[in-house]
Design a protein around this motif. Structure first.
Motif, short mmCIF file in Angstrom:
data_model
loop_
_atom_site.label_atom_id
_atom_site.label_comp_id
_atom_site.label_asym_id
_atom_site.label_seq_id
_atom_site.Cartn_x
_atom_site.Cartn_y
_atom_site.Cartn_z
N ILE A 270 15.26 -9.66 27.29
CA ILE A 270 13.76 -9.89 27.58
C ILE A 270 13.94 -11.22 28.52
O ILE A 270 14.02 -12.45 27.91
CB ILE A 270 12.65 -9.77 26.76
CG1 ILE A 270 12.55 -8.32 26.23
CG2 ILE A 270 11.45 -10.00 27.34
CD1 ILE A 270 11.50 -8.17 25.21
N ARG A 356 5.76 -11.92 32.70
CA ARG A 356 5.74 -10.55 32.21
C ARG A 356 6.98 -10.19 31.61
O ARG A 356 8.30 -10.79 32.15
CB ARG A 356 5.71 -9.41 33.33
CG ARG A 356 4.45 -9.47 34.31
CD ARG A 356 4.72 -10.15 35.48
NE ARG A 356 4.13 -9.48 36.69
CZ ARG A 356 4.43 -9.46 37.83
NH1 ARG A 356 5.70 -10.28 38.34
NH2 ARG A 356 4.01 -8.88 38.87
N THR A 359 12.61 -6.22 30.59
CA THR A 359 13.93 -5.75 30.14
C THR A 359 14.83 -5.26 31.52
O THR A 359 14.34 -5.19 32.56
CB THR A 359 14.09 -4.60 29.30
OG1 THR A 359 13.44 -3.47 29.87
CG2 THR A 359 13.13 -4.78 28.24
N THR A 363 12.55 -0.39 30.62
CA THR A 363 12.14 0.18 29.59
C THR A 363 11.54 -0.73 28.54
O THR A 363 12.51 -1.53 28.25
CB THR A 363 12.76 1.39 28.96
OG1 THR A 363 13.14 2.17 30.29
CG2 THR A 363 12.07 2.36 28.21
N PRO A 364 10.41 -0.57 27.90
CA PRO A 364 9.89 -1.35 26.85
C PRO A 364 10.95 -1.29 25.51
O PRO A 364 11.63 -0.14 25.28
CB PRO A 364 8.60 -0.99 26.62
CG PRO A 364 8.38 0.27 27.11
CD PRO A 364 9.29 0.38 28.22
N ASN A 377 7.47 -4.14 19.77
CA ASN A 377 6.49 -3.64 20.60
C ASN A 377 6.40 -4.30 21.80
O ASN A 377 5.22 -5.12 21.81
CB ASN A 377 5.24 -2.94 20.03
CG ASN A 377 4.60 -2.02 20.99
OD1 ASN A 377 5.16 -1.61 22.03
ND2 ASN A 377 3.39 -1.62 20.89
N THR A 378 7.32 -4.54 22.76
CA THR A 378 7.42 -5.55 23.71
C THR A 378 8.44 -5.18 24.92
O THR A 378 8.95 -3.91 24.65
CB THR A 378 8.06 -6.84 23.05
OG1 THR A 378 7.89 -7.93 24.01
CG2 THR A 378 9.56 -6.74 22.46
N GLY A 379 8.38 -6.06 26.14
CA GLY A 379 9.28 -5.72 27.12
C GLY A 379 8.66 -4.76 27.93
O GLY A 379 9.57 -4.01 28.64
N HIS A 380 7.40 -4.90 28.26
CA HIS A 380 6.61 -3.78 29.10
C HIS A 380 6.77 -4.13 30.58
O HIS A 380 6.18 -3.30 31.32
CB HIS A 380 5.29 -3.43 28.55
CG HIS A 380 5.34 -2.83 27.12
ND1 HIS A 380 5.27 -3.61 26.27
CD2 HIS A 380 5.21 -1.55 26.89
CE1 HIS A 380 5.44 -2.61 25.31
NE2 HIS A 380 4.94 -1.47 25.78
N GLY A 384 2.59 -3.37 31.05
CA GLY A 384 1.99 -3.39 29.80
C GLY A 384 0.67 -2.63 29.64
O GLY A 384 0.16 -2.10 28.72
N SER A 391 2.18 3.15 23.71
CA SER A 391 3.09 2.33 22.92
C SER A 391 2.37 1.98 21.66
O SER A 391 3.36 1.98 20.70
CB SER A 391 3.41 1.01 23.68
OG SER A 391 3.92 1.13 24.85
N TYR A 411 13.39 4.74 23.17
CA TYR A 411 12.67 3.42 23.44
C TYR A 411 13.21 2.35 22.51
O TYR A 411 12.65 1.16 22.62
CB TYR A 411 11.11 3.32 23.29
CG TYR A 411 10.70 4.53 24.11
CD1 TYR A 411 10.69 4.20 25.57
CD2 TYR A 411 10.23 5.89 23.97
CE1 TYR A 411 10.17 5.02 26.69
CE2 TYR A 411 9.83 6.76 24.95
CZ TYR A 411 9.80 6.63 26.11
OH TYR A 411 9.77 7.33 27.17
#
Length: 433
Positions: A270, A356, A359, A363-364, A377-380, A384, A391, A411
């Motif tokens: 990320i 932001r 990735t 994809t998150p 729950n990250t990488g949006h 987001g 998510s 994911y």
């Protein structure tokens, strides 16, 4: 089960909401004094599943080289040498193939569509209000080349059954009457009538209030220092207020997430991609957008939020710098005034920047990683707000061991690991409190 959520942006708060709805005892830890103070604070306001697409796409490397010499470039790469940036760019370039683009876009649209459905259900259940509008979004093309280039995205929309309208110049003005004075600069547009808009910061603040009513505890002004591990499990999180223990931990920190997980061997790919926005008071509603208009040439989204207009966009690769650069504001102002001249009072515009968490495949990362009771729950990236509700629900299903409405595995963090390092199925059983 007692669960600690790390981070109180829109993704962290929606995660806490769904976990609390499922009966868990939830505490949210946040270094700021309120929710949604970083990336969720003043984003563009789009909830646009149909426009969910990875930046890593065929043709992007050549476009990026061209953008480097443009005054109002949508992509800015700092010349400062940085290993993390170079590594991330190399990973992104590997995803710029037709095959990988199709896979990544399919995943993103699937999650974004599901998230929109979850948001609709949440809104109907709670009555939450956040300057939202359900009037679709319009991707505006200034050249015929941009119109022709939309074909591959339309193929994915058709495959996913997403409603769309390919509009000519007159159709764009009919959908967004405020474009009347800019009609000579319009070649066409792609409209998604099922998309929405809304103020992410207002939504997150009000959802946090509802989460408190469900028993969620928020610990503000609390810095997160490290995760303590023993016997393959996270035992506590060390904070500026001392250690805090739980049965499970959810990392929803956005761009700083890799700094927290790396000591555990979880190397999240990320990178903090800097974006900018301006928010100006509305002065002429007839000239303003009805919903969101995405100016494809400048990659700027222009959104109507109640009695305000917000324009957001651009991507700057410059580490964790949050310096406000005046010429980025010039680009945003140019796009707004060129399309909706006189709609907002730019002399009172508020200029903002946020990072932001992107990735390389767009994809998150949602699911378990690094320890039996550690979840991500990250990488949006720029989505987001679009993907938050879905998510949060998907993360809750994974933590609770419940069946999910969309395939959870695609994911997961495991997609970044070599096949021989991916966990066996028995290691993916649900956590119990």
């Amino acid at each position: 089960m007692k669960i600690i959520v790390l981070g109180a942006g829109v993704v962290g708060v929606t995660s806490a909401w769904y976990l609390a709805k499922a009966g868990h005892e939830v505490t949210v830890i946040e270094r700021n004094d309120a929710v949604a103070q970083d990336t969720s604070f003043a984003n563009a306001g789009q909830i646009s599943p149909g426009y969910a697409a990875p930046w890593a796409a065929p043709g992007v490397p050549l476009k990026a080289l061209k953008w480097m010499f443009e005054k109002h470039a949508p992509l800015i790469v700092s010349p400062r040498p940085e290993l993390a940036k170079l590594t991330w760019l190399a990973q992104m370039l590997r995803n710029c193939t037709e095959a990988r683009y199709a896979v990544n876009k399919g995943r993103m649209v699937r999650l974004a569509e599901y998230s929109r459905d979850c948001l609709i259900a949440l809104r109907e259940e709670t009555g939450i209000a956040y300057d939202g509008r359900q009037q679709g979004t319009l991707q505006l093309f200034r050249t015929q080349k941009q119109v022709d280039g939309a074909a591959k995205d339309i193929d994915v929309l058709k495959e996913r059954g997403v409603r769309f309208e390919l509009l000519d110049r007159a159709g764009c003005v009919a959908a967004e009457p405020g474009l009347e004075n800019a009609r000579d600069r319009i070649a066409g547009g792609l409209r998604l009538p099922g998309d929405e808009t809304g103020d992410c910061q207002i939504f997150t603040t009000r959802l946090a209030e509802m989460a408190r009513a469900l028993g969620v505890t928020f610990r503000f002004g609390t810095a997160i220092r490290r995760l303590e591990q023993s016997g393959g499990r996270i035992t506590s999180v060390e904070t500026s207020q001392g250690p805090m223990e739980a049965d499970a931990f959810v990392v929803a920190l956005g761009s700083p997430a890799p700094l927290l997980t790396r000591p555990l061997g979880v190397k999240l790919p990320i990178y903090p991609v800097k974006g900018y926005s301006i928010t100006a008071p509305l002065v002429d509603p007839e000239r303003a957008p009805q919903s969101t208009v995405m100016d494809e040439s400048y990659k700027v989204a222009i959104t109507r939020l109640g009695d305000r207009i917000r324009a957001g966009g651009m991507a700057e690769l410059n580490g964790f710098s949050k310096t406000l650069v005046a010429k980025r504001q010039d680009t945003l102002t140019l796009s707004v005034e060129d399309l909706f001249g006189g709609a907002a009072d730019q002399s009172r515009a508020q200029f903002w920047t946020g990072l932001r968490p992107m990735t390389p495949d767009g994809t998150p990362v949602i699911g378990r990683a690094g320890a039996a009771n550690l979840f991500l729950n990250t990488g949006h990236g720029t989505l987001g707000w679009t993907m938050a509700a879905g998510s949060g629900q998907l993360l809750c299903d994974i933590v609770s061991g419940s069946a999910s409405a969309i395939p959870a595995a695609e994911y997961g963090y495991e997609r970044y690991l070599p096949s021989d390092r991916r966990p066996r199925e028995e290691q993916l059983r649900p956590v119990t409190g």
